[in-house]
Design a protein around this motif. Structure first.
Motif, mmCIF file in Angstrom:
data_model
loop_
_atom_site.group_PDB
_atom_site.id
_atom_site.type_symbol
_atom_site.label_atom_id
_atom_site.label_comp_id
_atom_site.label_asym_id
_atom_site.label_seq_id
_atom_site.Cartn_x
_atom_site.Cartn_y
_atom_site.Cartn_z
ATOM 1 N N PRO A 3 0.813 -1.230 0.000
ATOM 2 C CA PRO A 3 0.000 0.000 0.000
ATOM 3 C C PRO A 3 0.841 1.272 0.000
ATOM 4 C CG PRO A 3 -0.108 -1.159 2.106
ATOM 5 C CD PRO A 3 0.511 -2.085 1.131
ATOM 6 N N ARG A 4 2.084 1.204 0.414
ATOM 7 C CA ARG A 4 2.896 2.422 0.447
ATOM 8 C C ARG A 4 3.680 2.596 -0.846
ATOM 9 N NH1 ARG A 4 3.880 1.885 6.655
ATOM 10 N NH2 ARG A 4 2.607 3.626 7.273
ATOM 11 N N GLY A 5 3.477 1.741 -1.794
ATOM 12 C CA GLY A 5 4.100 1.929 -3.094
ATOM 13 C C GLY A 5 5.483 1.320 -3.201
ATOM 14 N N LEU A 37 13.725 -0.560 10.228
ATOM 15 C CA LEU A 37 12.809 -0.497 9.083
ATOM 16 C C LEU A 37 11.783 -1.627 9.143
ATOM 17 C CD1 LEU A 37 15.487 0.079 6.277
ATOM 18 C CD2 LEU A 37 14.205 1.822 7.552
ATOM 19 N N CYS A 38 10.644 -1.386 8.520
ATOM 20 C CA CYS A 38 9.550 -2.360 8.436
ATOM 21 C C CYS A 38 9.916 -3.482 7.455
ATOM 22 C CB CYS A 38 8.295 -1.631 7.966
ATOM 23 S SG CYS A 38 6.939 -2.673 7.415
ATOM 24 N N ALA A 39 9.599 -4.718 7.816
ATOM 25 C CA ALA A 39 9.961 -5.858 6.976
ATOM 26 C C ALA A 39 9.089 -5.983 5.733
ATOM 27 C CB ALA A 39 9.886 -7.163 7.786
ATOM 28 N N VAL A 40 7.987 -5.250 5.665
ATOM 29 C CA VAL A 40 7.161 -5.303 4.460
ATOM 30 C C VAL A 40 7.481 -4.133 3.525
ATOM 31 C CG1 VAL A 40 4.810 -5.095 3.551
ATOM 32 C CG2 VAL A 40 5.277 -6.664 5.424
ATOM 33 N N CYS A 41 7.380 -2.891 4.022
ATOM 34 C CA CYS A 41 7.519 -1.744 3.113
ATOM 35 C C CYS A 41 8.907 -1.116 3.165
ATOM 36 C CB CYS A 41 6.469 -0.688 3.404
ATOM 37 S SG CYS A 41 6.763 0.238 4.926
ATOM 38 N N ALA A 42 9.742 -1.499 4.137
ATOM 39 C CA ALA A 42 11.113 -0.996 4.287
ATOM 40 C C ALA A 42 11.191 0.464 4.724
ATOM 41 C CB ALA A 42 11.949 -1.216 3.016
ATOM 42 N N VAL A 73 6.647 -5.190 11.607
ATOM 43 C CA VAL A 73 6.136 -4.414 10.464
ATOM 44 C C VAL A 73 5.156 -3.349 10.974
ATOM 45 C CG1 VAL A 73 6.397 -6.385 8.905
ATOM 46 C CG2 VAL A 73 4.201 -6.014 10.029
ATOM 47 N N HIS A 74 4.833 -2.383 10.111
ATOM 48 C CA HIS A 74 3.805 -1.393 10.445
ATOM 49 C C HIS A 74 2.432 -2.070 10.544
ATOM 50 C CE1 HIS A 74 6.727 1.311 8.214
ATOM 51 N NE2 HIS A 74 6.584 1.954 9.359
ATOM 52 N N GLU A 75 1.509 -1.394 11.209
ATOM 53 C CA GLU A 75 0.148 -1.937 11.333
ATOM 54 C C GLU A 75 -0.489 -2.167 9.963
ATOM 55 O OE1 GLU A 75 -2.718 0.734 13.111
ATOM 56 O OE2 GLU A 75 -3.894 -0.971 13.853
ATOM 57 N N VAL A 76 -0.429 -1.133 9.119
ATOM 58 C CA VAL A 76 -1.104 -1.245 7.822
ATOM 59 C C VAL A 76 -0.427 -2.324 6.962
ATOM 60 C CG1 VAL A 76 0.209 0.571 6.621
ATOM 61 C CG2 VAL A 76 -2.181 0.183 6.022
ATOM 62 N N CYS A 77 0.871 -2.487 7.156
ATOM 63 C CA CYS A 77 1.610 -3.507 6.396
ATOM 64 C C CYS A 77 1.265 -4.910 6.902
ATOM 65 C CB CYS A 77 3.115 -3.250 6.507
ATOM 66 S SG CYS A 77 3.589 -1.674 5.772
ATOM 67 N N ALA A 78 1.098 -5.056 8.227
ATOM 68 C CA ALA A 78 0.706 -6.357 8.801
ATOM 69 C C ALA A 78 -0.680 -6.743 8.300
ATOM 70 C CB ALA A 78 0.708 -6.281 10.327
HETATM 71 ZN ZN ZN Z 1 5.629 -1.026 6.583
#
Ligand code: ZN
Length: 321
Positions: A3-5, A37-42, A73-78
């Motif tokens: 979602p963050r591109g 850093l977040c493991a999904v969006c970095a 990870v961030h909430e939205v990324c989880a």
């Molecule tokens: Zn993230």
């Protein structure tokens, strides 16, 4: 794309094989821990909660110091990942790896949001004997999402998207993220080179890092090079400024990032404080970990080389899209 591109980096695009995949993921976990850093969006966490995935009542059984073998990870990324995760999206999914094959999947996926990552350290793997892995100890549980199906996951995701705080990485963070999300010019995963640079700025002092098999190339380097450089950085912080012009993009980005932090993320700060207790200079003195350093003259030719390397990276990334 998430979602963050950003491309999803939790999934390695061109893993050569199972064993290498394990090593790559440990190296990436070290990089994520170092830069926070977040493991999904970095993207960096800043002051957002850090989320981990648990199943059924696992979270209650984890005690005072819950530790996880994945980076948070961030909430939205989880919640994004939960929707595409087979545990949630397909009701009859089973655990796929050989050790756990055939076990019934969990009924509930519980996402747990923590205020901070307390510490990151190496530990022997429960699944693979002799293969140490990195563990993330989380602290201050602040919220959970209990998901029992794809509808739950979608509703929670949409609510989180509405409340999402925008995260704008600064220039130094952007350089680190760009390298992490782009294969090397040789087409390889950037995790290993970035992990080496992470060792330099303090990941060398992560507790039991040498037990993590994926770190062998750094732990067993000639003359303990990676550790020695990290010790030098603790001891002679002005040396770091020169390395901002290193021709290796990962090292230059790591050092620039470190040099431009007002405060270093807590996990890295702790590793460096541990390192300062272990390391002595030739006169037996302990280094004082510094986060800011003196300005030294810049090497313009090296800056040009690095900019060229970064431009090549960006080009490679655009091609990939
Ligand atoms: Zn993230």
């Amino acid at each position: 794309m998430d979602p963050r591109g950003y491309p999803i980096i939790a999934v390695i695009p061109q893993g050569p094989g199972e064993e290498d995949y394990g090593a790559l993921s440990e190296q990436r976990k070290l990089v994520l821990a170092t830069y926070d850093l977040c493991a999904v969006c970095a993207l960096p966490f800043r002051d957002e909660l850090r989320w981990q995935v648990t199943f059924d009542d696992q979270l209650q059984q984890m005690g005072e110091k819950p530790t996880f073998n994945e980076a948070p990870v961030h909430e939205v990324c989880a919640l994004y990942a939960a929707q595409v995760c087979p545990f949630v999206s397909s009701p009859h999914a089973r655990l796929g790896d050989s050790q756990r094959k055939g076990q019934r999947r969990a009924e509930t996926l519980t996402l747990a949001g923590f205020t901070r990552t307390a510490t990151v350290f190496g530990q022997d793997s429960e699944l693979q004997v002799g293969k140490g892995i990195l563990m993330f100890e989380m602290a201050e549980l602040r919220g959970t999402h209990r998901l029992t199906g794809a509808d739950d996951a979608r509703d929670a995701y949409e609510a989180a998207l509405r409340d999402e705080a925008r995260i704008d990485p600064d220039d130094a963070e952007r350089r680190v993220i760009d390298i992490l999300c782009t294969p090397t010019p040789e087409g390889e995963d950037s995790g290993p080179v970035m992990a080496g640079a992470a060792w330099f700025i303090g990941a060398a002092f992560c507790p039991q890092i040498r037990q993590v098999q994926a770190m062998k190339r750094f732990a067993e380097a000639k003359d303990d090079l990676y550790f020695q450089i990290a010790a030098n950085f603790l001891d002679k912080p002005d040396m770091m400024a020169e390395w901002e012009d290193a021709s290796d993009a990962s090292t230059a980005a790591a050092v620039s990032w470190f040099h431009t932090r007002e405060s270093v993320p807590a996990v890295l700060r702790q590793w460096r404080a541990d390192g300062a207790r272990r390391v002595r200079d030739v006169r037996g003195r302990r280094p004082r970990p510094a986060s800011a350093t003196a300005v030294v003259p810049r090497d313009e030719a090296a800056i040009r080389r690095r900019r060229d390397a970064e431009a090549a990276l960006r080009k490679a990334r655009r091609r990939k899209r």
